[in-house]
Design a protein around this motif. Structure first.
Motif, PDB file in Angstrom:
ATOM      1  N   GLY A 149      -2.085   0.838   5.749  1.00 22.55           N
ATOM      2  CA  GLY A 149      -2.393   0.072   4.542  1.00 22.55           C
ATOM      3  C   GLY A 149      -2.731  -1.378   4.815  1.00 22.55           C
ATOM      4  O   GLY A 149      -3.462  -2.003   4.036  1.00 22.55           O
ATOM      5  N   ASP A 151      -9.040   6.243   0.198  1.00 21.63           N
ATOM      6  CA  ASP A 151      -8.588   4.861   0.204  1.00 21.63           C
ATOM      7  C   ASP A 151      -8.360   4.374   1.634  1.00 21.63           C
ATOM      8  O   ASP A 151      -8.748   3.265   2.007  1.00 21.63           O
ATOM      9  N   TRP A 189      -7.892  -4.812  -3.924  1.00 20.43           N
ATOM     10  CA  TRP A 189      -6.903  -3.795  -3.614  1.00 20.43           C
ATOM     11  C   TRP A 189      -5.495  -4.310  -3.948  1.00 20.43           C
ATOM     12  O   TRP A 189      -4.843  -3.854  -4.869  1.00 20.43           O
ATOM     13  N   HIS A 190      -5.064  -5.273  -3.138  1.00 20.73           N
ATOM     14  CA  HIS A 190      -3.657  -5.702  -3.172  1.00 20.73           C
ATOM     15  C   HIS A 190      -3.253  -6.306  -4.516  1.00 20.73           C
ATOM     16  O   HIS A 190      -2.252  -5.899  -5.103  1.00 20.73           O
ATOM     17  N   GLU A 226       0.824  -1.201   0.000  1.00 20.66           N
ATOM     18  CA  GLU A 226       0.000   0.000   0.000  1.00 20.66           C
ATOM     19  C   GLU A 226       0.866   1.262   0.000  1.00 20.66           C
ATOM     20  O   GLU A 226       0.538   2.260  -0.647  1.00 20.66           O
TER      21      GLU A 226
END
Length: 307
Positions: A109, A174, A198-199, A87
């Motif tokens: 993150g 975010d 996301w990741h 992140e």
């Protein structure tokens, strides 16, 4: 995939089952170019890197499977660092940012893993106890849960303050989304969605950037995406087949909780070499940023998605 998830989480709702299956399926491809990255880092043939990668994953699985609570705990911590650093990279933190701020953003993150760990809940608690009763007692204690929530909350406040000062509004949204998902959505669903939406995609986007930086096959963003997807397809299919076979065997001969635990150990084992490769890729990216900042030609990092 949904059928497998339904066996793993018999008490989950149909919506949760579908979301978990979707998240895991979308997240798998992001490590499918690791063997090519490793080949470039080590300056060896792709087949050699692939064998070494698989051997390291197998060794990690053996240690996690038979090593007890300590290697599992270390791997959970390493995963938090890995996910958090991912992140941080996508946040595009300015050069020269203090280590304190970077650490805060790392924990921020990783909120979609830290917060579900702190919350626990049906399905996850039983799975963790199957993995390790010691870890189940540790993460089930009120003190541990309070500490994890406090770490994320303080980190999120530090990160939010810096993002407001720098007017990074999209990144601030975010951060808020990570907090909401990790705090409100069912723990396993929260992690699966973050992993897949996301990741994974963000890591693939970083691979596309490396493909463009390499410049040997792709001169446009579209070409880079096409090349990355095409080169990742074989390993992605192999990963799907392997995971489905392992989980399918356990589902057929063991309990659903045991199947979840087995799948987690397999994913953690695969994450071990993945973290090493990503760390090498990030190190090369940092060197390029430093070289650019001080107006020197970039050094040859030897890290690309070249085959």
């Amino acid at each position: 995939m949904a059928i497998v998830a339904e066996h793993l989480l018999a008490d989950a709702t149909a919506v949760n089952v579908a979301l978990i299956a979707l998240g895991l399926a979308l997240g798998v491809p992001h490590g499918s170019l690791d063997h090519l990255l490793a080949a470039n880092v080590l300056a060896v043939r792709a087949v050699t890197a692939t064998v070494g990668y698989a051997a390291l994953a197998a060794a990690a699985w053996a240690v996690l499977h038979w090593g007890g609570a300590v290697p599992l705990a270390l791997m959970i911590v390493a995963s938090i660092v890995h996910f958090g650093l991912g992140e941080v990279e996508t946040m595009d933190i300015p050069f020269g940012t203090s280590m304190f701020a970077r650490t805060a953003m790392l924990f921020t993150g990783a909120g979609a893993l830290i917060l579900p760990l702190a919350r626990g809940g049906p399905g996850w608690d039983e799975t963790l106890r199957t993995l390790s009763p010691t870890l189940a007692d540790l993460f089930g204690s009120g003190t541990t849960r309070f500490v994890l929530i406090a770490i994320w909350a303080v980190s999120a406040l530090v990160s939010a303050h810096r993002l407001v000062v720098e007017r990074r509004w999209l990144v601030l949204v975010d951060v808020a989304a990570i907090g909401v998902v990790g705090s409100v959505v069912a723990p396993l669903v929260a992690f699966a969605l973050w992993f897949g939406l996301w990741h994974g995609p963000r890591h693939i986007a970083r691979l596309v950037e490396h493909e463009l930086a390499d410049g040997r096959r792709s001169s446009t963003t579209r070409q880079a995406w096409t090349a990355t997807i095409r080169r990742a397809a074989p390993a992605t299919l192999g990963a799907y087949a392997t995971l489905a076979a392992v989980v399918g065997v356990v589902v057929g001969y063991g309990s659903s909780t045991g199947a979840v635990a087995t799948a987690i150990v397999v994913l953690l084992a695969l994450t071990t070499p993945h973290m090493i490769v990503v760390a090498a890729m990030d190190s090369a990216a940092h060197r390029r940023r430093i070289d650019t900042t001080i107006n020197r030609p970039p050094r040859d990092s030897r890290v690309s998605v070249a085959g």
